[in-house]
Design an enzyme around this catalytic site. Structure first.
Site, PDB file in Angstrom:
ATOM      1  N   ASN A 106       0.668 -77.802  13.396  1.00  0.00           N
ATOM      2  CA  ASN A 106       1.684 -77.851  14.442  1.00  0.00           C
ATOM      3  C   ASN A 106       2.735 -76.775  14.218  1.00  0.00           C
ATOM      4  O   ASN A 106       3.042 -76.412  13.088  1.00  0.00           O
ATOM      5  CB  ASN A 106       2.325 -79.245  14.516  1.00  0.00           C
ATOM      6  CG  ASN A 106       3.562 -79.360  13.646  1.00  0.00           C
ATOM      7  OD1 ASN A 106       4.664 -78.939  14.024  1.00  0.00           O
ATOM      8  ND2 ASN A 106       3.388 -79.921  12.453  1.00  0.00           N
ATOM      9  N   PHE A 110      10.944 -78.622  15.968  1.00  0.00           N
ATOM     10  CA  PHE A 110      12.031 -79.602  16.146  1.00  0.00           C
ATOM     11  C   PHE A 110      12.323 -79.864  17.626  1.00  0.00           C
ATOM     12  O   PHE A 110      13.480 -79.913  18.053  1.00  0.00           O
ATOM     13  CB  PHE A 110      13.308 -79.126  15.455  1.00  0.00           C
ATOM     14  CG  PHE A 110      13.300 -79.229  13.950  1.00  0.00           C
ATOM     15  CD1 PHE A 110      12.290 -79.879  13.265  1.00  0.00           C
ATOM     16  CD2 PHE A 110      14.323 -78.647  13.203  1.00  0.00           C
ATOM     17  CE1 PHE A 110      12.303 -79.963  11.877  1.00  0.00           C
ATOM     18  CE2 PHE A 110      14.351 -78.730  11.819  1.00  0.00           C
ATOM     19  CZ  PHE A 110      13.332 -79.385  11.150  1.00  0.00           C
ATOM     20  N   SER A 172      10.626 -77.671   7.144  1.00  0.00           N
ATOM     21  CA  SER A 172       9.721 -77.353   8.247  1.00  0.00           C
ATOM     22  C   SER A 172       9.489 -75.843   8.273  1.00  0.00           C
ATOM     23  O   SER A 172      10.438 -75.064   8.196  1.00  0.00           O
ATOM     24  CB  SER A 172      10.313 -77.792   9.584  1.00  0.00           C
ATOM     25  OG  SER A 172       9.548 -77.267  10.660  1.00  0.00           O
ATOM     26  N   ASN A 174       8.556 -74.242  10.869  1.00  0.00           N
ATOM     27  CA  ASN A 174       8.546 -73.825  12.268  1.00  0.00           C
ATOM     28  C   ASN A 174       9.921 -73.461  12.832  1.00  0.00           C
ATOM     29  O   ASN A 174      10.047 -73.212  14.029  1.00  0.00           O
ATOM     30  CB  ASN A 174       7.919 -74.929  13.123  1.00  0.00           C
ATOM     31  CG  ASN A 174       6.500 -75.229  12.686  1.00  0.00           C
ATOM     32  OD1 ASN A 174       5.716 -74.319  12.436  1.00  0.00           O
ATOM     33  ND2 ASN A 174       6.183 -76.502  12.536  1.00  0.00           N
ATOM     34  N   THR A 175      10.946 -73.449  11.991  1.00  0.00           N
ATOM     35  CA  THR A 175      12.274 -72.967  12.372  1.00  0.00           C
ATOM     36  C   THR A 175      12.617 -71.802  11.451  1.00  0.00           C
ATOM     37  O   THR A 175      12.705 -71.976  10.230  1.00  0.00           O
ATOM     38  CB  THR A 175      13.339 -74.079  12.242  1.00  0.00           C
ATOM     39  OG1 THR A 175      13.005 -75.149  13.141  1.00  0.00           O
ATOM     40  CG2 THR A 175      14.718 -73.552  12.583  1.00  0.00           C
ATOM     41  N   LYS A 210      13.887 -83.504   2.081  1.00  0.00           N
ATOM     42  CA  LYS A 210      12.456 -83.288   2.249  1.00  0.00           C
ATOM     43  C   LYS A 210      12.120 -81.828   1.974  1.00  0.00           C
ATOM     44  O   LYS A 210      12.664 -80.920   2.613  1.00  0.00           O
ATOM     45  CB  LYS A 210      12.018 -83.671   3.664  1.00  0.00           C
ATOM     46  CG  LYS A 210      10.504 -83.666   3.855  1.00  0.00           C
ATOM     47  CD  LYS A 210      10.119 -84.323   5.172  1.00  0.00           C
ATOM     48  CE  LYS A 210       8.609 -84.449   5.301  1.00  0.00           C
ATOM     49  NZ  LYS A 210       8.219 -85.173   6.539  1.00  0.00           N
ATOM     50  N   ASN A 239       6.458 -81.695   2.924  1.00  0.00           N
ATOM     51  CA  ASN A 239       6.255 -81.359   4.329  1.00  0.00           C
ATOM     52  C   ASN A 239       4.890 -80.665   4.488  1.00  0.00           C
ATOM     53  O   ASN A 239       4.086 -80.643   3.561  1.00  0.00           O
ATOM     54  CB  ASN A 239       7.389 -80.446   4.811  1.00  0.00           C
ATOM     55  CG  ASN A 239       7.717 -80.648   6.278  1.00  0.00           C
ATOM     56  OD1 ASN A 239       6.829 -80.747   7.114  1.00  0.00           O
ATOM     57  ND2 ASN A 239       8.998 -80.698   6.597  1.00  0.00           N
TER      58      ASN A 239
END
Length: 345
Positions: A106, A110, A172, A174-175, A210, A239
């Site tokens: 994915n 967020f 994450s 993805n940021t 996390k 993660n």
């Protein structure tokens, strides 16, 4: 009903399938019978869980159905990630199933409805006494925020009174720039800022951090020392990963984003083991990543975790996985007790 939903969802693109599952559970989840599983009480950082198996953040980003999910037998549920302001996330398509690998990639970014909406949801849950197990809220930073640390401080200030624990998600992939907060100086500064805000509020809500599985041994050593020195309540490990094992078979294997599921299992296990070795029980650990069986869960607990969390495993095995894991842990515990008694005699 959930079995039918699972089969139907597998015929749809991954994100549409997820959305359908949430909507269906919102509308009809209250009609599902509660799943009764064995009791394995766990106490960690002021939390009391009926068993060590939790729902990971990402499944229910906006706290729409945590009161429904608890009925599948979870010992605790985590919602989010929530950011101060609503954001749409990255362009679609951004979520891919890798069935040959029992994995998901994915790059959602967020996507969520923001703090105000989350506050309404968790406020309603508390007012209506809907939650009977610990509820965690996972907080993040907006993509366009200049000071991401202040976004986390905002998250703690906003939700400390509504959560049984908070998770600071700095892992994450993805940021852009988010994982930079795992660098030593940034990490220490973030811990101090978040815990200082909690102290100013006279709150005792546990705050977990996390972390990513893509850390070097030196980084793990540094992060573990910082967590211990600054009295962090717990670490969630791990993660998703940006690594791509050569064993991947799916045609989606080269999609960018975070990889979760079975291919993450060994990396997440190794990361937890390294942190456990450094921390020697001084900071509680929660294991997540690639857990798809009771054996996987027990391996994390044996390695030093107090709790475990599921997400991608549910995609492929459904909510029956919760019962399977808890029953395995109950049986393992009984077997261990018998073995100890035998040795004592």
């Amino acid at each position: 009903m959930y079995t039918f939903l699972t089969r139907l969802a597998r015929t749809l693109p991954a994100e549409k399938a997820h959305d359908l599952t949430l909507i269906s559970l919102q509308k009809a989840g209250c009609l599902l019978p509660e799943t009764h599983v064995g009791e394995i009480p766990v106490k960690i950082a002021h939390l009391e869980c009926r068993n060590p198996v939790g729902l990971a953040a990402g499944f229910d980003k906006n706290a729409e159905i945590p009161h429904i999910m608890q009925n599948f037998g979870f010992g605790f549920v985590e919602v989010g990630t929530v950011t101060p302001r609503p954001q749409a996330g990255n362009p679609k398509p951004r979520m891919f199933r890798l069935p040959e690998d029992q994995a998901v990639i994915n790059r959602l970014g967020f996507n969520n409805r923001g703090a105000d909406y989350m506050l309404q949801r968790v406020g309603w849950l508390r007012d209506q006494h809907k939650m009977h197990i610990p509820l965690g809220i996972n907080v993040g930073a907006n993509k366009d925020s200049e000071d991401k640390t202040q976004d986390y401080v905002f998250g703690v200030a906003t939700f400390a009174a509504y959560a049984d624990y908070l998770t600071v998600n700095i892992s994450s992939p993805n940021t852009v720039g988010l994982r930079d907060l795992q660098h030593e100086d940034h990490f220490k500064g973030l811990i101090r800022a978040v815990l200082n805000k909690r102290a100013q509020m006279n709150s005792k809500t546990p705050v977990f951090f996390k972390l990513a599985p893509d850390l070097t041994s030196k980084e793990i050593e540094m992060l573990a020392k910082a967590a211990q020195d600054l009295s962090v309540d717990g670490l969630i490990l791990t993660n998703t990963t940006i690594k791509r094992p050569e064993s991947l078979l799916s045609s989606h294997k080269n999609e960018t984003g975070g990889l979760s599921g079975v291919p993450l299992r060994s990396l997440a296990q190794d990361t937890l083991e390294q942190f456990a070795k450094e921390l020697k029980g001084q900071v509680p650990l929660i294991g997540v990543g690639g857990i798809t069986s009771g054996r996987d869960a027990k391996a994390r607990l044996d390695a030093g975790a107090s709790l475990v969390q599921l997400y991608t495993g549910l995609v492929y095995k459904g909510p029956e996985l919760v019962r399977e894991i808890v029953e395995h842990l109950v049986q393992s515990k009984s077997g261990d007790n018998v073995k100890k008694k035998s040795q004592a005699n």
